[in-house]
Design a protein around this motif. Structure first.
Motif, PDB file in Angstrom:
ATOM      1  N   TYR A 164      -8.401   7.169  -0.654  1.00 53.94           N
ATOM      2  CA  TYR A 164      -8.803   6.877  -2.049  1.00 53.94           C
ATOM      3  C   TYR A 164      -9.038   8.145  -2.872  1.00 53.94           C
ATOM      4  CZ  TYR A 164      -9.595   2.383   0.191  1.00 53.94           C
ATOM      5  OH  TYR A 164      -9.430   1.226   0.899  1.00 53.94           O
ATOM      6  N   PHE A 180     -14.256   2.612   8.518  1.00 53.13           N
ATOM      7  CA  PHE A 180     -13.058   1.802   8.304  1.00 53.13           C
ATOM      8  C   PHE A 180     -12.684   1.146   9.646  1.00 53.13           C
ATOM      9  CE2 PHE A 180      -8.248   1.980   7.958  1.00 53.13           C
ATOM     10  CZ  PHE A 180      -8.180   0.742   7.339  1.00 53.13           C
ATOM     11  N   ILE A 214      -3.320   6.666  12.020  1.00 52.60           N
ATOM     12  CA  ILE A 214      -4.622   6.719  12.701  1.00 52.60           C
ATOM     13  C   ILE A 214      -4.455   6.300  14.166  1.00 52.60           C
ATOM     14  CG2 ILE A 214      -6.925   5.643  12.788  1.00 52.60           C
ATOM     15  CD1 ILE A 214      -6.582   5.340   9.622  1.00 52.60           C
ATOM     16  N   ARG A 219       3.811  -0.855   3.189  1.00 54.06           N
ATOM     17  CA  ARG A 219       3.243  -0.176   4.360  1.00 54.06           C
ATOM     18  C   ARG A 219       3.781   1.251   4.508  1.00 54.06           C
ATOM     19  NH1 ARG A 219      -0.331  -1.017   4.479  1.00 54.06           N
ATOM     20  NH2 ARG A 219      -0.963  -0.822   6.634  1.00 54.06           N
ATOM     21  N   LEU A 220       3.135   2.172   3.866  1.00 53.12           N
ATOM     22  CA  LEU A 220       3.531   3.575   3.990  1.00 53.12           C
ATOM     23  C   LEU A 220       2.312   4.480   3.870  1.00 53.12           C
ATOM     24  CD1 LEU A 220       5.762   5.717   4.230  1.00 53.12           C
ATOM     25  CD2 LEU A 220       6.087   5.575   1.763  1.00 53.12           C
ATOM     26  N   GLY A 221       2.068   5.236   4.918  1.00 48.29           N
ATOM     27  CA  GLY A 221       0.980   6.214   4.907  1.00 48.29           C
ATOM     28  C   GLY A 221       1.496   7.530   5.445  1.00 48.29           C
ATOM     29  N   SER A 239      -0.671   2.962  -0.357  1.00 50.78           N
ATOM     30  CA  SER A 239      -1.138   1.587  -0.595  1.00 50.78           C
ATOM     31  C   SER A 239      -2.016   1.445  -1.824  1.00 50.78           C
ATOM     32  CB  SER A 239      -1.946   1.097   0.609  1.00 50.78           C
ATOM     33  OG  SER A 239      -1.154   1.027   1.752  1.00 50.78           O
ATOM     34  N   ASP A 268      -2.654   3.189   8.722  1.00 52.06           N
ATOM     35  CA  ASP A 268      -3.108   2.537   9.955  1.00 52.06           C
ATOM     36  C   ASP A 268      -2.329   3.071  11.170  1.00 52.06           C
ATOM     37  OD1 ASP A 268      -4.751   0.950   8.424  1.00 52.06           O
ATOM     38  OD2 ASP A 268      -3.523  -0.851   8.579  1.00 52.06           O
ATOM     39  N   THR A 289      -2.376   7.590   1.734  1.00 51.74           N
ATOM     40  CA  THR A 289      -1.587   6.358   1.779  1.00 51.74           C
ATOM     41  C   THR A 289      -0.905   6.075   0.448  1.00 51.74           C
ATOM     42  OG1 THR A 289      -1.711   3.965   2.130  1.00 51.74           O
ATOM     43  CG2 THR A 289      -3.658   4.972   1.196  1.00 51.74           C
TER      44      THR A 289
HETATM   45  N1  PMP Z   1      -8.152   4.426   5.464  1.00 51.34           N
HETATM   46  C1  PMP Z   1      -9.032   3.753   4.719  1.00 51.34           C
HETATM   47  C2  PMP Z   1     -10.382   4.329   4.513  1.00 51.34           C
HETATM   48  C3  PMP Z   1      -8.677   2.517   4.142  1.00 51.34           C
HETATM   49  O1  PMP Z   1      -9.571   1.826   3.442  1.00 51.34           O
HETATM   50  C4  PMP Z   1      -7.378   2.016   4.352  1.00 51.34           C
HETATM   51  C5  PMP Z   1      -6.905   0.720   3.736  1.00 51.34           C
HETATM   52  N2  PMP Z   1      -7.723  -0.323   3.714  1.00 51.34           N
HETATM   53  C6  PMP Z   1      -6.518   2.745   5.171  1.00 51.34           C
HETATM   54  C7  PMP Z   1      -6.922   3.951   5.690  1.00 51.34           C
HETATM   55  C8  PMP Z   1      -5.172   2.212   5.564  1.00 51.34           C
HETATM   56  O2  PMP Z   1      -4.291   2.173   4.563  1.00 51.34           O
HETATM   57  P1  PMP Z   1      -2.772   1.743   4.809  1.00 51.34           P
HETATM   58  O3  PMP Z   1      -2.603   1.387   6.262  1.00 51.34           O
HETATM   59  O4  PMP Z   1      -2.547   0.600   3.906  1.00 51.34           O
HETATM   60  O5  PMP Z   1      -1.985   2.969   4.456  1.00 51.34           O
END
Ligand code: PMP
Length: 367
Positions: free
Chosen positions: A197, A119, A97, A235-237, A226, A94, A224
């Motif tokens: 994913y 998203f 982005i 919280r690590l991306g 996550s 997040d 990510t």
């Molecule tokens: N991109 C997409 C497409 C996602 O679905 C998500 C999580 N829902 C994220 C980014 C963000 O992931 P996070 O901030 O948990 O690393």
């Protein structure tokens, strides 16, 4: 008192809608066991090595993390076989982005482009940055109409976002289509491939450009910890970006947004290959099983390479909102897709075999 001073885009801001939490449902319905299949988290929980690492580092919580998280950056770079000078990390992807909008897109001058639905963080952060986000709908089967996307791109477009596997549909375009897109974009424009994913796909080489970034200088890969690494709460991306962009990212990022625990946990998670492999195996197996069972119940299940499935309910049964509510009463949380403009669809994260079975048993009674 007169109104609090506030920017007009904040006053009118539509926030991101998060999945319901286990605590909310426990409290509301007085249910002890709640199954959350709403936020695409890891069905196996947290890696034992990550847990151990957190325990051994908790005494260091009084320290600031090292600015720029160099050890973590090095570990991620080694994992992907790229130079550390191209890796950026954030407080979840997040944050990555959000900062891409802030760094790359001049409000009122430049624009960004994405499909619709997308998203939610793309739309919220573009709005908050005052950036025009141009969107075009995906096809009826949720595949991607590239020509329509390209029609939105002009010489003022700074970023094009493509989520692959896509959220909420699970659709994953073949890598050849991404190659064509990357080549078709003007070189003033970066293509952001959001691969949150990607680890769950049957074969990454069929879907990802991550191993071929040298051929595509305008491509960014965002990932990510996550999902497949089971660290959503930490919280690590991160992203692999052109070096010049990484350089500026580190200058503008809040210095300690990736905290010390997340940093240590991330390094450990990359080492726990067995946990990661088992997660991916359980997700692939559960995805195939749930697809079969939901189809038997008359749902239209959209093909997914991800750790979740989107499905449309049969026309002759309850609607998505009422099924969602009935499942909540039984302690099962899915994700309704009304906020994505899809009121007839639901999204389910692949859980453990037991959780998946409980969901299907409940749905069998409710449909
Ligand atoms: N991109 C997409 C497409 C996602 O679905 C998500 C999580 N829902 C994220 C980014 C963000 O992931 P996070 O901030 O948990 O690393």
């Amino acid at each position: 008192m007169s109104p609090i001073p506030m920017r007009s885009l904040v006053r009118g801001f539509k926030p991101y809608t998060a999945g319901l939490s286990i605590d909310e449902i426990r409290e509301k319905y007085g249910i002890e066991r709640v199954i959350k299949l709403a936020s695409n988290e890891n069905p196996l929980g947290t890696s034992p090595l990550v847990q151990h690492t957190l325990e051994t580092h908790v005494g260091l919580a009084f320290r600031y993390p090292q600015a720029g998280n160099p050890r973590l950056v090095k570990a991620i770079a080694a994992h992907h076989g790229v130079s550390p000078s191209r890796v950026i990390v954030g407080d979840g992807s997040d944050e990555v982005i959000d900062l891409l909008f802030r760094i790359c897109v001049e409000p009122g001058v430049n624009n960004a482009v994405a499909f619709m639905p997308c998203f939610g963080i793309y739309t919220t952060q573009a709005a908050l940055c005052g950036v025009e986000l141009r969107q075009t709908p995906v096809n009826a089967d949720f595949s991607f109409p590239w020509d329509n996307l390209l029609k939105l791109v002009d010489d003022k477009t700074s970023l094009v976002f493509v989520t692959t596997p896509d959220n909420p549909s699970g659709y994953t375009p073949p890598v050849a289509e991404l190659e064509t897109l990357a080549k078709a974009l003007p070189d003033t424009c970066l293509l952001v491939l959001d691969e949150a994913y990607m680890d769950f796909t049957d074969d990454e080489a069929d879907y990802s450009l991550a191993k071929r970034l040298d051929e595509f200088p305008n491509v960014i890969i965002s990932r990510t910890f996550s999902k497949s690494f089971g660290m959503a709460g930490l919280r690590l991306g991160y992203a692999i970006v052109p070096e010049e962009l990484a350089d500026h990212y580190w200058r503008v990022r809040l210095p300690f947004s990736v905290n010390l625990m997340a940093e240590e946990a991330g390094i450990a998670a990359l080492q726990d290959v067995a946990f990661h492999d088992e997660t991916v195996r359980v997700v692939r197996e559960g995805r195939a099983w749930l697809t079969g069972e939901l189809t038997k119940l008359g749902c239209r299940v959209f093909p997914s390479q991800s750790n979740f499935l989107m499905f449309e309910l049969p026309a002759d049964g309850p609607n998505a909102a009422s099924l969602f509510e009935d499942l909540l009463r039984r302690g099962i949380i899915l994700r309704p897709l009304t906020s994505y403009g899809l009121p007839r669809n639901l999204r389910v994260s692949v859980g453990t075999a037991e959780e998946n079975t409980m969901l299907i048993n409940a749905m069998r009674e409710l449909l």
